[in-house]
Design a protein around this motif. Structure first.
Motif, short mmCIF file in Angstrom:
data_model
loop_
_atom_site.label_atom_id
_atom_site.label_comp_id
_atom_site.label_asym_id
_atom_site.label_seq_id
_atom_site.Cartn_x
_atom_site.Cartn_y
_atom_site.Cartn_z
N THR A 107 -5.94 -50.29 24.17
CA THR A 107 -7.18 -49.52 24.11
C THR A 107 -8.34 -50.35 23.56
O THR A 107 -9.50 -49.99 23.72
CB THR A 107 -7.02 -48.27 23.22
N ASN A 108 -8.00 -51.47 22.89
CA ASN A 108 -9.08 -52.28 22.29
C ASN A 108 -9.01 -53.74 22.74
O ASN A 108 -8.95 -54.65 21.92
CB ASN A 108 -9.00 -52.19 20.76
N PRO A 109 -9.00 -53.97 24.05
CA PRO A 109 -8.86 -55.34 24.54
C PRO A 109 -10.06 -56.23 24.23
O PRO A 109 -11.18 -55.73 24.11
CB PRO A 109 -8.74 -55.15 26.06
N LYS A 110 -9.77 -57.51 24.10
CA LYS A 110 -10.85 -58.50 24.04
C LYS A 110 -11.03 -59.04 25.46
O LYS A 110 -10.06 -59.56 26.04
CB LYS A 110 -10.45 -59.65 23.11
N ILE A 111 -12.21 -58.86 25.99
CA ILE A 111 -12.45 -59.18 27.41
C ILE A 111 -13.58 -60.20 27.54
O ILE A 111 -14.63 -60.06 26.89
CB ILE A 111 -12.85 -57.89 28.18
N LEU A 112 -13.36 -61.18 28.39
CA LEU A 112 -14.39 -62.18 28.67
C LEU A 112 -14.73 -62.12 30.16
O LEU A 112 -13.85 -62.22 31.01
CB LEU A 112 -13.83 -63.58 28.33
N ASP A 113 -16.03 -61.93 30.46
CA ASP A 113 -16.50 -61.88 31.85
C ASP A 113 -17.31 -63.14 32.12
O ASP A 113 -18.42 -63.29 31.60
CB ASP A 113 -17.34 -60.60 32.04
N LEU A 114 -16.75 -64.05 32.90
CA LEU A 114 -17.39 -65.35 33.14
C LEU A 114 -18.26 -65.31 34.40
O LEU A 114 -17.76 -65.00 35.48
CB LEU A 114 -16.33 -66.43 33.31
N GLY A 115 -19.53 -65.64 34.26
CA GLY A 115 -20.46 -65.58 35.40
C GLY A 115 -20.79 -64.12 35.66
O GLY A 115 -20.58 -63.60 36.76
N CYS A 116 -21.33 -63.46 34.64
CA CYS A 116 -21.41 -61.98 34.64
C CYS A 116 -22.44 -61.41 35.61
O CYS A 116 -22.36 -60.24 35.95
CB CYS A 116 -21.66 -61.47 33.24
N VAL A 176 -8.06 -60.23 28.38
CA VAL A 176 -8.46 -60.28 29.79
C VAL A 176 -9.60 -61.29 29.98
O VAL A 176 -10.60 -61.23 29.27
CB VAL A 176 -8.97 -58.89 30.28
N ILE A 177 -9.41 -62.19 30.92
CA ILE A 177 -10.53 -63.04 31.35
C ILE A 177 -10.77 -62.72 32.83
O ILE A 177 -9.85 -62.79 33.65
CB ILE A 177 -10.24 -64.54 31.15
N VAL A 178 -11.98 -62.30 33.12
CA VAL A 178 -12.29 -61.87 34.48
C VAL A 178 -13.48 -62.68 35.00
O VAL A 178 -14.37 -63.03 34.24
CB VAL A 178 -12.57 -60.34 34.53
N SER A 179 -13.45 -62.97 36.29
CA SER A 179 -14.59 -63.64 36.90
C SER A 179 -14.69 -63.34 38.39
O SER A 179 -13.69 -63.30 39.09
CB SER A 179 -14.48 -65.17 36.70
N ASN A 180 -15.92 -63.10 38.80
CA ASN A 180 -16.24 -63.08 40.23
C ASN A 180 -17.20 -64.24 40.45
O ASN A 180 -18.40 -64.07 40.51
CB ASN A 180 -16.90 -61.75 40.61
N PRO A 181 -16.64 -65.46 40.51
CA PRO A 181 -17.52 -66.64 40.59
C PRO A 181 -18.03 -66.84 42.01
O PRO A 181 -17.56 -66.17 42.94
CB PRO A 181 -16.56 -67.77 40.20
N PRO A 182 -18.98 -67.77 42.19
CA PRO A 182 -19.39 -68.10 43.56
C PRO A 182 -18.19 -68.68 44.30
O PRO A 182 -17.56 -69.61 43.78
CB PRO A 182 -20.45 -69.19 43.36
#
Ligand code: GLN
Length: 275
Positions: A107-116, A176-182
């Motif tokens: 319920t309390n994840p640490k999330i990184l969104d790269l290239g937000c 969680v590390i998430v990215s929608n990069p080019p």
């Protein structure tokens, strides 16, 4: 002019649907509601805004930039020419991450969104997981400004870092590390309206489309919790090649490729291999 006259006028410049969407936007009503106020006389200033926007549409500018906002996962996000227009596929990416966290009861994840970009991924996750700690990263100051405005208007408290992938991100462990990069390949044919309007910085990922994943994967091991999820949006031809890259860079990982609603490979997930 009345609503009805404005719709008729709009059809000279664009489709009936887009004309109604535009008008509804300026009148702050739902497009369907227009039909209930056909005789209403609209003030000059709004008429002018509408006419200028019709001109922009007739010059093949995307309606999302003309209106200045989009709906993503039920939330309203500002967009401008500095950021990519969010796609349905990216809603599917967010949905998968949400399902993963719910299944794992985190319920309390640490999330990184790269290239937000506009912040749709990180901010939507923060909206659904109020106790999460979300960090949004982008290389462009102007892009971060859009994401910051969106965080403010949605009332979401997140961190922002101006960074070229991990370069300015402090080493910490993320769930969680998430990215929608080019990820578009240099020679790939894409729609004219995309090519002519959306930022190439957010679209192109080098000859094989994988340059940004390579940069991200170079440093990613330092940033992962023992139990982690990496979630990438990917080009539809890139899944298998990216899977290979990951197998070579992240030891003991399990890679899953997932299709989008158009039945094209569109997401790639990496988790710790527990088999
Ligand atoms: N999905 C976008 C397109 O097809 C590209 C997004 C990206 O490169 N991350 O235009």
């Amino acid at each position: 002019m009345t609503v009805e006259e404005l719709i008729v006028y709009g059809k000279k410049y664009t489709s009936s649907t887009k004309a109604k969407m535009l008008l509804a936007n300026f009148l702050e009503v739902n497009p369907l509601e227009l039909l209930t106020i056909l005789d209403k006389v609209i003030a000059e200033d709004k008429v002018n805004l509408y006419k200028n926007s019709l001109k922009a549409l007739s010059e093949n500018r995307p309606i999302q930039y003309v209106i200045g906002h989009v709906n993503f996962y039920g939330l309203k996000f500002k967009v401008n020419e500095k950021v990519l227009i969010p796609r349905f596929e990216t809603e599917e990416l967010v949905e998968s991450i949400k399902n993963y966290l719910e299944k794992k009861n985190i319920t309390n994840p640490k999330i990184l969104d790269l290239g937000c970009g506009s912040g749709v991924i990180g901010l939507t996750l923060k909206y659904f997981f109020k106790d999460s700690e979300v960090t949004l990263v982008d290389v462009s100051k102007e892009v971060l400004k859009v994401a910051e405005d969106n965080a403010k208007s949605l009332g979401l408290d997140v961190n922002f870092i101006k960074s070229d992938w991990f370069s300015n991100v402090k080493v910490e462990d993320y769930d969680v590390i998430v990215s929608n990069p080019p990820y578009i390949m240099t020679d790939e044919e894409i729609e004219e309206i995309v090519k002519n309007n959306e930022p190439s910085l957010a679209l192109y990922g080098g000859i094989d489309g994988l340059d940004c994943y390579r940069s991200i994967l170079k440093d990613i091991n330092k940033y992962l919790k023992d139990d982690y999820l990496i979630a990438f949006e990917i080009g539809y031809l890139e899944g298998e090649k990216l899977k290979e890259l990951i197998k070579n860079t992240i030891p003991n990982s399990k890679v899953t490729i997932k299709k989008d609603l158009s039945n094209k490979d569109r997401m790639l997930f990496v988790e710790k291999n527990i088999d």
